[in-house]
Design a protein around this motif. Sequence first.
Motif, PDB file in Angstrom:
ATOM      1  N   LYS A  96       0.827  -1.209   0.000  1.00 20.01           N
ATOM      2  CA  LYS A  96       0.000   0.000   0.000  1.00 20.01           C
ATOM      3  C   LYS A  96       0.862   1.259   0.000  1.00 20.01           C
ATOM      4  O   LYS A  96       0.548   2.229  -0.693  1.00 20.01           O
ATOM      5  N   LEU A  97       1.936   1.239   0.768  1.00 18.42           N
ATOM      6  CA  LEU A  97       2.827   2.398   0.829  1.00 18.42           C
ATOM      7  C   LEU A  97       3.471   2.666  -0.527  1.00 18.42           C
ATOM      8  O   LEU A  97       3.432   3.789  -1.038  1.00 18.42           O
ATOM      9  N   VAL A  98       4.061   1.650  -1.136  1.00 18.89           N
ATOM     10  CA  VAL A  98       4.715   1.799  -2.446  1.00 18.89           C
ATOM     11  C   VAL A  98       3.692   2.176  -3.512  1.00 18.89           C
ATOM     12  O   VAL A  98       3.920   3.059  -4.338  1.00 18.89           O
ATOM     13  N   LEU A  99       2.544   1.532  -3.472  1.00 18.40           N
ATOM     14  CA  LEU A  99       1.487   1.775  -4.451  1.00 18.40           C
ATOM     15  C   LEU A  99       0.953   3.203  -4.359  1.00 18.40           C
ATOM     16  O   LEU A  99       0.844   3.910  -5.367  1.00 18.40           O
ATOM     17  N   THR A 100       0.631   3.651  -3.154  1.00 15.46           N
ATOM     18  CA  THR A 100       0.058   4.985  -2.968  1.00 15.46           C
ATOM     19  C   THR A 100       1.067   6.072  -3.325  1.00 15.46           C
ATOM     20  O   THR A 100       0.734   7.022  -4.046  1.00 15.46           O
ATOM     21  N   LYS A 101       2.297   5.922  -2.864  1.00 14.39           N
ATOM     22  CA  LYS A 101       3.324   6.926  -3.179  1.00 14.39           C
ATOM     23  C   LYS A 101       3.574   6.977  -4.683  1.00 14.39           C
ATOM     24  O   LYS A 101       3.647   8.056  -5.272  1.00 14.39           O
ATOM     25  N   GLY A 102       3.702   5.815  -5.307  1.00 15.41           N
ATOM     26  CA  GLY A 102       3.942   5.781  -6.747  1.00 15.41           C
ATOM     27  C   GLY A 102       2.792   6.374  -7.536  1.00 15.41           C
ATOM     28  O   GLY A 102       2.994   7.131  -8.485  1.00 15.41           O
ATOM     29  N   SER A 103       1.567   6.054  -7.154  1.00 15.45           N
ATOM     30  CA  SER A 103       0.393   6.565  -7.853  1.00 15.45           C
ATOM     31  C   SER A 103       0.256   8.079  -7.693  1.00 15.45           C
ATOM     32  O   SER A 103      -0.029   8.792  -8.658  1.00 15.45           O
ATOM     33  N   ARG A 104       0.476   8.573  -6.497  1.00 16.04           N
ATOM     34  CA  ARG A 104       0.380  10.027  -6.276  1.00 16.04           C
ATOM     35  C   ARG A 104       1.453  10.775  -7.058  1.00 16.04           C
ATOM     36  O   ARG A 104       1.202  11.851  -7.587  1.00 16.04           O
ATOM     37  N   THR A 105       2.650  10.200  -7.118  1.00 18.30           N
ATOM     38  CA  THR A 105       3.733  10.841  -7.866  1.00 18.30           C
ATOM     39  C   THR A 105       3.487  10.732  -9.369  1.00 18.30           C
ATOM     40  O   THR A 105       3.652  11.699 -10.103  1.00 18.30           O
ATOM     41  N   GLY A 106       3.110   9.554  -9.821  1.00 22.26           N
ATOM     42  CA  GLY A 106       2.965   9.318 -11.251  1.00 22.26           C
ATOM     43  C   GLY A 106       1.673   9.841 -11.856  1.00 22.26           C
ATOM     44  O   GLY A 106       1.640  10.239 -13.018  1.00 22.26           O
ATOM     45  N   TYR A 107       0.594   9.830 -11.068  1.00 20.71           N
ATOM     46  CA  TYR A 107      -0.719  10.211 -11.594  1.00 20.71           C
ATOM     47  C   TYR A 107      -1.375  11.371 -10.854  1.00 20.71           C
ATOM     48  O   TYR A 107      -2.452  11.812 -11.248  1.00 20.71           O
ATOM     49  N   GLY A 108      -0.773  11.819  -9.758  1.00 16.39           N
ATOM     50  CA  GLY A 108      -1.351  12.933  -9.010  1.00 16.39           C
ATOM     51  C   GLY A 108      -2.540  12.541  -8.152  1.00 16.39           C
ATOM     52  O   GLY A 108      -3.264  13.404  -7.666  1.00 16.39           O
TER      53      GLY A 108
END
Length: 164
Positions: free
Chosen positions: A13-25
Amino acid sequence: AARMPSATAKSVKLVLTKGSRTGYGQSPQPWQQEAIVAAATQWDEKEVRLFDHPRGSGKTREIVLMTHVALRCLGVRLALLITDRRDLDQQLHAEATRFFEKNNCGDDVLNCTSGQELDKIIVRLAEDPKARAIITITLQSFPFVTKKLPPALRAATLALADEA
């Protein structure tokens, strides 16, 4: 071949959420998070999974996010992102490239169109155990690509198909 270990739900969840927020806003959609967390936390139990969502629900984005989690949490070294048509291949390549550039992970997204390009990637991965690669290919190329993979690399490869 040795199976790759599962990851904890918290780390995924941590990797997924951080990556999604960075990559997709934005954070991933709830159904995307649920599917990716389930796949990652049960990684060593199944080799094949199906993410079946209706058209327009973000399957391409989910594939990119699953690739990100697999590279960061599951020991995947090679991700093959497969489509059944050239236009989808180009779309998936563009989306994955934007995402991984924004996340500044150092993972290049390659569109492999020749055997020579593939051979170079495989040699690089074989020579450097820390190297990783993401390749977008068409379904027609998939059997050719998998035949070229040495067993050790095949065990650390994730194949995801979009609309195939």
